[in-house]
Write an enzyme that holds these catalytic residues in place. Structure first.
Site, PDB file in Angstrom:
ATOM      1  N   CYS A   1      -0.929   9.744 -21.846  1.00  0.00           N
ATOM      2  CA  CYS A   1       0.454  10.243 -22.361  1.00  0.00           C
ATOM      3  C   CYS A   1       1.541  10.205 -21.211  1.00  0.00           C
ATOM      4  O   CYS A   1       2.095  11.125 -20.982  1.00  0.00           O
ATOM      5  CB  CYS A   1       0.289  11.705 -22.937  1.00  0.00           C
ATOM      6  SG  CYS A   1      -0.988  11.873 -24.202  1.00  0.00           S
ATOM      7  N   GLU A   2       1.670   8.738 -21.062  1.00  0.00           N
ATOM      8  CA  GLU A   2       2.643   8.607 -19.905  1.00  0.00           C
ATOM      9  C   GLU A   2       3.016   7.206 -19.891  1.00  0.00           C
ATOM     10  O   GLU A   2       2.408   6.192 -20.049  1.00  0.00           O
ATOM     11  CB  GLU A   2       2.071   8.518 -18.491  1.00  0.00           C
ATOM     12  CG  GLU A   2       1.460  10.089 -17.941  1.00  0.00           C
ATOM     13  CD  GLU A   2       2.456  10.567 -17.050  1.00  0.00           C
ATOM     14  OE1 GLU A   2       2.414  11.593 -16.872  1.00  0.00           O
ATOM     15  OE2 GLU A   2       3.262   9.895 -16.432  1.00  0.00           O
TER      16      GLU A   2
ATOM     17  N   GLU B   1     -11.909  -0.030  11.026  1.00  0.00           N
ATOM     18  CA  GLU B   1     -12.487   0.811  10.099  1.00  0.00           C
ATOM     19  C   GLU B   1     -11.937   0.298   8.852  1.00  0.00           C
ATOM     20  O   GLU B   1     -11.214   0.615   8.182  1.00  0.00           O
ATOM     21  CB  GLU B   1     -11.773   2.205  10.427  1.00  0.00           C
ATOM     22  CG  GLU B   1     -12.276   2.934  11.306  1.00  0.00           C
ATOM     23  CD  GLU B   1     -11.295   4.326  11.502  1.00  0.00           C
ATOM     24  OE1 GLU B   1     -10.249   4.246  11.291  1.00  0.00           O
ATOM     25  OE2 GLU B   1     -11.759   5.229  12.366  1.00  0.00           O
TER      26      GLU B   1
ATOM     27  N   ARG C   1      -3.199   2.989  -9.111  1.00  0.00           N
ATOM     28  CA  ARG C   1      -2.436   2.109  -8.034  1.00  0.00           C
ATOM     29  C   ARG C   1      -1.299   1.342  -8.639  1.00  0.00           C
ATOM     30  O   ARG C   1      -0.160   1.493  -7.871  1.00  0.00           O
ATOM     31  CB  ARG C   1      -3.467   0.943  -7.598  1.00  0.00           C
ATOM     32  CG  ARG C   1      -4.695   1.720  -6.569  1.00  0.00           C
ATOM     33  CD  ARG C   1      -5.230   1.002  -5.903  1.00  0.00           C
ATOM     34  NE  ARG C   1      -4.346   0.401  -4.576  1.00  0.00           N
ATOM     35  CZ  ARG C   1      -3.924  -0.678  -4.423  1.00  0.00           C
ATOM     36  NH1 ARG C   1      -3.965  -1.574  -5.413  1.00  0.00           N
ATOM     37  NH2 ARG C   1      -3.006  -0.966  -3.550  1.00  0.00           N
TER      38      ARG C   1
ATOM     39  N   GLY D   1     -11.834  -0.342   4.852  1.00  0.00           N
ATOM     40  CA  GLY D   1     -12.362   0.120   3.860  1.00  0.00           C
ATOM     41  C   GLY D   1     -11.964  -0.958   2.497  1.00  0.00           C
ATOM     42  O   GLY D   1     -13.095  -1.624   2.011  1.00  0.00           O
ATOM     43  N   ARG D   2     -10.743  -1.142   2.288  1.00  0.00           N
ATOM     44  CA  ARG D   2     -10.595  -1.963   1.335  1.00  0.00           C
ATOM     45  C   ARG D   2     -11.158  -3.170   1.321  1.00  0.00           C
ATOM     46  O   ARG D   2     -11.555  -3.924   0.301  1.00  0.00           O
ATOM     47  CB  ARG D   2      -9.038  -2.196   1.040  1.00  0.00           C
ATOM     48  CG  ARG D   2      -8.367  -2.998  -0.225  1.00  0.00           C
ATOM     49  CD  ARG D   2      -6.941  -3.280   0.249  1.00  0.00           C
ATOM     50  NE  ARG D   2      -6.224  -2.097   0.621  1.00  0.00           N
ATOM     51  CZ  ARG D   2      -5.394  -1.468  -0.096  1.00  0.00           C
ATOM     52  NH1 ARG D   2      -5.528  -1.372  -1.442  1.00  0.00           N
ATOM     53  NH2 ARG D   2      -4.866  -0.458   0.402  1.00  0.00           N
TER      54      ARG D   2
ATOM     55  N   TYR E   1     -10.155   2.043  -4.032  1.00  0.00           N
ATOM     56  CA  TYR E   1      -9.026   3.275  -4.290  1.00  0.00           C
ATOM     57  C   TYR E   1      -8.987   3.034  -5.613  1.00  0.00           C
ATOM     58  O   TYR E   1      -7.899   3.531  -6.102  1.00  0.00           O
ATOM     59  CB  TYR E   1      -7.990   2.822  -3.548  1.00  0.00           C
ATOM     60  CG  TYR E   1      -7.837   2.742  -2.070  1.00  0.00           C
ATOM     61  CD1 TYR E   1      -8.133   3.955  -1.284  1.00  0.00           C
ATOM     62  CD2 TYR E   1      -7.876   1.628  -1.280  1.00  0.00           C
ATOM     63  CE1 TYR E   1      -8.495   3.862   0.110  1.00  0.00           C
ATOM     64  CE2 TYR E   1      -8.061   1.521  -0.090  1.00  0.00           C
ATOM     65  CZ  TYR E   1      -8.266   2.758   0.874  1.00  0.00           C
ATOM     66  OH  TYR E   1      -8.634   2.816   2.011  1.00  0.00           O
TER      67      TYR E   1
HETATM   68  N1  LLP Z   1      -8.715   4.483   8.849  1.00  0.00           N
HETATM   69  C1  LLP Z   1      -7.957   5.230   8.787  1.00  0.00           C
HETATM   70  C2  LLP Z   1      -7.690   6.212   9.598  1.00  0.00           C
HETATM   71  C3  LLP Z   1      -7.169   5.275   7.418  1.00  0.00           C
HETATM   72  O1  LLP Z   1      -6.329   6.093   7.171  1.00  0.00           O
HETATM   73  C4  LLP Z   1      -7.418   4.140   6.481  1.00  0.00           C
HETATM   74  C5  LLP Z   1      -6.805   4.174   5.127  1.00  0.00           C
HETATM   75  C6  LLP Z   1      -8.370   3.334   6.718  1.00  0.00           C
HETATM   76  C7  LLP Z   1      -9.011   3.317   8.023  1.00  0.00           C
HETATM   77  C8  LLP Z   1      -8.843   2.177   5.765  1.00  0.00           C
HETATM   78  O2  LLP Z   1      -7.793   1.310   5.459  1.00  0.00           O
HETATM   79  P1  LLP Z   1      -8.249  -0.090   4.418  1.00  0.00           P
HETATM   80  O3  LLP Z   1      -8.935  -0.889   5.376  1.00  0.00           O
HETATM   81  O4  LLP Z   1      -8.911   0.524   3.262  1.00  0.00           O
HETATM   82  O5  LLP Z   1      -6.716  -0.844   4.318  1.00  0.00           O
HETATM   83  N2  LLP Z   1      -4.637   4.636  -1.429  1.00  0.00           N
HETATM   84  C9  LLP Z   1      -3.947   3.451  -0.938  1.00  0.00           C
HETATM   85  C10 LLP Z   1      -4.673   3.103   0.410  1.00  0.00           C
HETATM   86  C11 LLP Z   1      -4.416   4.365   1.426  1.00  0.00           C
HETATM   87  C12 LLP Z   1      -5.059   4.046   2.606  1.00  0.00           C
HETATM   88  C13 LLP Z   1      -5.134   5.261   3.720  1.00  0.00           C
HETATM   89  N3  LLP Z   1      -5.674   5.127   4.777  1.00  0.00           N
HETATM   90  C14 LLP Z   1      -4.057   2.340  -1.802  1.00  0.00           C
HETATM   91  O6  LLP Z   1      -4.821   2.487  -2.830  1.00  0.00           O
HETATM   92  O7  LLP Z   1      -3.587   1.184  -1.384  1.00  0.00           O
END
Ligand code: LLP
Length: 448
Positions: free
Chosen positions: A376-377, A305, A345, A307-308, A405
């Site tokens: 304002c931070e 899965e 971030r 994402g990033r 993100y």
């Molecule tokens: N699958 C599950 C169940 C997850 O909880 C996450 C991310 C992903 C996949 C995707 O992970 P990635 O491939 O994007 O690393 N807001 C934070 C990142 C939080 C990620 C939470 N879960 C940031 O900006 O670094």
């Protein structure tokens, strides 16, 4: 590009400098800023496509038992659902809102995987009435809630006789990760998942196997995000394989799927050296193959899965430089027209970024300044020590690697409107999310 220009975009594919100005996918970013205003997220279609090609080459097309879902929490809008749909990847959503966005985009329900550590009955009702393919159960009472949702909402729109959502259970493998605490999820103290090997997990799996209304499909874990090694994926895989063996021993059942989550790192700054997908995944596939052969298990389909790693490096944020001042201590602050509202971030995780003055990208970067936002931070600092072409008011500052993100965690703090998002593709840029207006921000307010 000359040497100086090459150094300015070092390692950033699809970004180059032409006529002294920064271009992405053939789009002049200074022109995009003039056309659509700032702050502006610009997303490169070519980078997304290239990442998806890598996922296919190194994983889904390399192994027969491999599947991938895009983790939409990293960046989601209707157009992104369209891109993911075209790619053939599945879509991981974690809330009614993410699910609704996918529904608005007409994303095929069967390819949606519904996550969340505290899904509400309303969210589950929405999910089953749309007919999502998979629900990843993450809490003790959730299986019962899914049964209730299927009893009621499931009847509304689809024939429940034909609809049996696949059910996976998220486990907490209890492994350490080398990343920021806030984005580590598979350690023993995590709020996510069922303790690996707990009796409760096996009882629920037994129940799911016995139910006619759902189809028990497997086990899921996600160890953390922005991981530069494969250690924790591998350690968690070993743990999960033990669970598969125990499921076979107890129920005589070969678990069809093992979902190992996302977490693959991207490059934010010089020195970040993310691994190719294959470096995380080839050892996992080998481990799975060997373990299953040695223990008489059918090899499960392995699901990732990301994402990033799909969207992170595809995005830049463009800002207009405004106030420039020196503090009493002599630190030089360059303020831009966005900030922690469009990129939380740095404030939340101490995340580091690099930037460039897009309209003078060919000039030497000799100035070191602190880039701050307009909130304002005091913590509203985007980059502590940015090396830039000497900034002047009106310049367009581009911060790299903000695709993941940023937009998805944006807020209206100080009532700053959410920026627009433009998609750059083959020399053209077009809006895929329009800028929020002041009217948009107040339209839900009711009079006293
Ligand atoms: N699958 C599950 C169940 C997850 O909880 C996450 C991310 C992903 C996949 C995707 O992970 P990635 O491939 O994007 O690393 N807001 C934070 C990142 C939080 C990620 C939470 N879960 C940031 O900006 O670094």
């Amino acid at each position: 590009m000359n040497q100086l220009e090459k150094a300015a975009v070092l390692g950033r594919n699809f970004i180059d400098i032409r006529g002294g100005t920064l271009h992405m996918d053939g789009v002049s970013l200074a022109e995009a800023a003039a056309e659509f205003g700032t702050p502006l997220y610009v997303i490169s279609r070519a980078v997304i496509d290239a990442r998806i090609v890598e996922i296919k080459r190194e994983f889904t097309e390399r192994y027969q038992n491999a599947r991938a879902a895009y983790a939409s929490k990293a960046f989601l809008c209707v157009a992104m659902c369209g891109i993911v749909d075209e790619s053939g990847l599945a879509l991981d959503v974690v809330s009614g809102g993410e699910l609704y966005t996918a529904m608005r985009a007409g994303f095929p329900a069967g390819r949606i995987e519904f996550h969340g550590n505290n899904k509400t009955p309303d969210e589950l009702a929405l999910a089953v009435s749309y007919g999502v393919g998979r629900v990843i159960v993450d809490a003790p009472g959730e299986l019962a809630l899914i049964e209730e949702a299927l009893d009621t909402a499931g009847h509304d729109r689809i024939s429940t006789r034909d609809y049996r959502p696949k059910i996976l259970f998220r486990v907490n493998p209890g492994v350490e990760t080398d990343t920021h605490d806030h984005i580590s999820t598979g350690h023993v103290d995590s709020k996510f998942g069922f303790p690996a090997d707990g009796e409760e997990l096996y009882e629920l799996i037994g129940r799911a196997i016995s139910l006619d209304s759902v189809d028990f499909a497997g086990i899921h874990f996600h160890v953390g995000s922005q991981l530069f090694t494969n250690d924790s994926h591998l350690a968690a895989t070993r743990r999960a394989l033990g669970i598969l063996k125990e499921i076979k021993r107890r129920y005589g059942y070969d678990t069809p799927e093992l979902n190992i989550g996302g977490g693959f790192a991207v490059r934010y700054v010089r020195g970040d050296e993310p691994l190719p997908y294959g470096c995380y995944l080839a050892p996992v596939m080998q481990e799975v193959g060997e373990y299953c052969a040695a223990n008489g298990l059918m090899e499960p389909i392995i699901v990732i899965e990301p994402g990033r790693s799909v969207i992170g490096e595809a995005g830049v944020t463009l800002y207009t430089v405004g106030a420039i001042r020196a503090s009493l201590s002599g630190r030089r602050f360059v303020a831009v027209d966005g900030g922690m509202t469009d990129n939380i971030r740095p404030a939340l995780y101490g995340a580091k970024y690099e930037a460039i003055i897009a309209n003078r990208a060919g000039e030497p970067a000799t100035d070191i300044v602190t880039v701050v936002g307009k909130c304002c931070e005091s913590g509203d600092r985007l980059i502590e020590a940015a090396r830039l072409q000497e900034p002047a008011p009106g310049d367009i500052l581009a911060i790299y690697s903000t695709g993941a993100y940023g937009y998805s965690m944006a807020s209206n703090y100080n009532k700053l409107p959410l920026p627009a998002v433009a998609l750059a593709e083959n020399g053209n840029a077009r809006l895929i999310v329009r800028r929020q207006s002041y009217e948009d921000m107040t339209v839900r307010d009711l009079p006293l």
